[in-house]
Write a protein that holds these residues in place. Sequence first.
Motif, mmCIF file in Angstrom:
data_model
loop_
_atom_site.group_PDB
_atom_site.id
_atom_site.type_symbol
_atom_site.label_atom_id
_atom_site.label_comp_id
_atom_site.label_asym_id
_atom_site.label_seq_id
_atom_site.Cartn_x
_atom_site.Cartn_y
_atom_site.Cartn_z
ATOM 1 N N PRO A 235 -8.592 -2.872 -7.901
ATOM 2 C CA PRO A 235 -8.740 -4.151 -7.197
ATOM 3 C C PRO A 235 -9.850 -5.016 -7.774
ATOM 4 N N GLU A 236 -9.596 -6.317 -7.747
ATOM 5 C CA GLU A 236 -10.559 -7.307 -8.235
ATOM 6 C C GLU A 236 -10.815 -8.326 -7.130
ATOM 7 N N SER A 237 -12.076 -8.546 -6.795
ATOM 8 C CA SER A 237 -12.432 -9.523 -5.769
ATOM 9 C C SER A 237 -12.296 -10.935 -6.325
ATOM 10 N N VAL A 238 -11.637 -11.801 -5.568
ATOM 11 C CA VAL A 238 -11.473 -13.197 -5.969
ATOM 12 C C VAL A 238 -11.710 -14.094 -4.762
ATOM 13 N N GLU A 239 -12.222 -15.280 -5.018
ATOM 14 C CA GLU A 239 -12.397 -16.280 -3.969
ATOM 15 C C GLU A 239 -11.203 -17.220 -3.972
ATOM 16 N N THR A 240 -10.657 -17.469 -2.803
ATOM 17 C CA THR A 240 -9.513 -18.361 -2.661
ATOM 18 C C THR A 240 -9.798 -19.344 -1.529
ATOM 19 N N PRO A 241 -9.025 -20.429 -1.423
ATOM 20 C CA PRO A 241 -9.217 -21.359 -0.302
ATOM 21 C C PRO A 241 -9.105 -20.682 1.060
ATOM 22 N N ALA A 242 -8.384 -19.570 1.108
ATOM 23 C CA ALA A 242 -8.220 -18.846 2.367
ATOM 24 C C ALA A 242 -9.342 -17.840 2.613
ATOM 25 N N GLY A 243 -10.268 -17.739 1.675
ATOM 26 C CA GLY A 243 -11.369 -16.792 1.813
ATOM 27 C C GLY A 243 -11.301 -15.692 0.767
ATOM 28 N N PRO A 244 -12.200 -14.704 0.838
ATOM 29 C CA PRO A 244 -12.224 -13.620 -0.148
ATOM 30 C C PRO A 244 -10.939 -12.798 -0.087
ATOM 31 N N MET A 245 -10.410 -12.507 -1.257
ATOM 32 C CA MET A 245 -9.197 -11.703 -1.360
ATOM 33 C C MET A 245 -9.403 -10.625 -2.420
ATOM 34 N N LEU A 246 -8.540 -9.636 -2.400
ATOM 35 C CA LEU A 246 -8.519 -8.613 -3.435
ATOM 36 C C LEU A 246 -7.208 -8.740 -4.199
ATOM 37 N N ARG A 247 -7.323 -8.765 -5.521
ATOM 38 C CA ARG A 247 -6.154 -8.935 -6.372
ATOM 39 C C ARG A 247 -5.787 -7.607 -7.016
ATOM 40 N N ILE A 248 -4.488 -7.296 -6.992
ATOM 41 C CA ILE A 248 -3.963 -6.095 -7.626
ATOM 42 C C ILE A 248 -2.720 -6.477 -8.426
ATOM 43 N N GLY B 132 3.877 -2.647 -6.988
ATOM 44 C CA GLY B 132 4.886 -2.436 -5.949
ATOM 45 C C GLY B 132 4.406 -2.541 -4.525
ATOM 46 N N TYR B 133 3.324 -3.274 -4.276
ATOM 47 C CA TYR B 133 2.822 -3.425 -2.911
ATOM 48 C C TYR B 133 3.271 -4.738 -2.256
ATOM 49 N N GLY B 134 4.170 -5.435 -2.918
ATOM 50 C CA GLY B 134 4.736 -6.633 -2.317
ATOM 51 C C GLY B 134 3.918 -7.893 -2.491
ATOM 52 N N GLY B 135 2.999 -7.898 -3.438
ATOM 53 C CA GLY B 135 2.205 -9.094 -3.665
ATOM 54 C C GLY B 135 1.065 -8.835 -4.625
ATOM 55 N N GLU B 136 0.262 -9.878 -4.825
ATOM 56 C CA GLU B 136 -0.873 -9.796 -5.739
ATOM 57 C C GLU B 136 -2.207 -9.927 -5.016
ATOM 58 N N LEU B 137 -2.274 -10.791 -3.993
ATOM 59 C CA LEU B 137 -3.514 -11.053 -3.272
ATOM 60 C C LEU B 137 -3.411 -10.524 -1.838
ATOM 61 N N PHE B 138 -4.442 -9.813 -1.426
ATOM 62 C CA PHE B 138 -4.472 -9.248 -0.087
ATOM 63 C C PHE B 138 -5.845 -9.499 0.539
ATOM 64 N N PRO B 139 -5.884 -9.776 1.844
ATOM 65 C CA PRO B 139 -7.175 -9.957 2.512
ATOM 66 C C PRO B 139 -8.031 -8.705 2.427
ATOM 67 N N ALA B 140 -9.304 -8.886 2.185
ATOM 68 C CA ALA B 140 -10.221 -7.745 2.146
ATOM 69 C C ALA B 140 -10.683 -7.462 3.570
ATOM 70 N N LEU B 141 -9.771 -6.927 4.394
ATOM 71 C CA LEU B 141 -10.072 -6.707 5.795
ATOM 72 C C LEU B 141 -11.088 -5.603 6.006
#
Length: 265
Positions: free
Chosen positions: A233-246, A251-260
């Motif tokens: 995972p790589e931490s990235v800043e997005t307009p929606a807030g901090p996300m983790l990119r994979i 096969g997890y259904g996406g690239e950006l996920f909230p770092a909950l």
Amino acid sequence: MSRTDTAPVPPRPAATVLLLRDGAEGLEVFMVVRHRAIAFASGALVFPGGGVEPGDRAIAAALPGLGPPEAAALRIAAIRETFEECGVLLARPRGAAALLDAARLARIAAAHRAALLGGERPFAEILVAEALEPAADRLVPFAHWITPASRPKRFDTHFFLAAAPPGQIAAHDGGESVESVWIRPAKALAETERGRRKLVFATRLNLMKLARYATVGEALAAAAAEPVVTVQPESVETPAGPMLRIPVAAGYGGELFPALDPPAM
């Protein structure tokens, strides 16, 4: 000097097992709650697992047909950790096809598990004493996660699926883990959203992935057919807030996920 000015800490090879069974309402996975005094993932709901030990490599080297040495050691570590943490032993009597039955496992656990947990008896010694072979063929690769390079404690973890052997009873060890549960992946995720559970990022996403399957057979078949793509995972800043990119290909259904949760993996 900050960590950005130094070389990343090398990740420790580790193995984790998603032990599966078919429950009344669908696929269930065995999970344990980590003791809050443990530094890594304290208080979190996790799958049994841990780091590869020198003894795992020695066992793997002595067994033919397990593949490359490090891959074989990961499978042995997965089997050992599952026995240590939940009392389930993915092994068979030497030369037999079937896994251990519940009665023999109970005798083996009574004779050896406390000494294994206490570091007084190596896993290899138990296998020899009981004439057992690790059932490495029962482990199906499911995922591969590496802790981000910025973290001070890092793991290079391979996740395996395995069907729970009939009759063997899984339970937490009372040391590293203080609670255990068979739970549907979707329920574990829902309870986390309501604040009843704590999940680290890798566990959360692997539960999301596992929740797609209705039965143990379906999950094992899908995992056997799909390539495992490494995730770091790589931490990235997005307009929606901090996300983790994979990687999308993982096969997890996406690239950006909230770092909950804190990205411990």
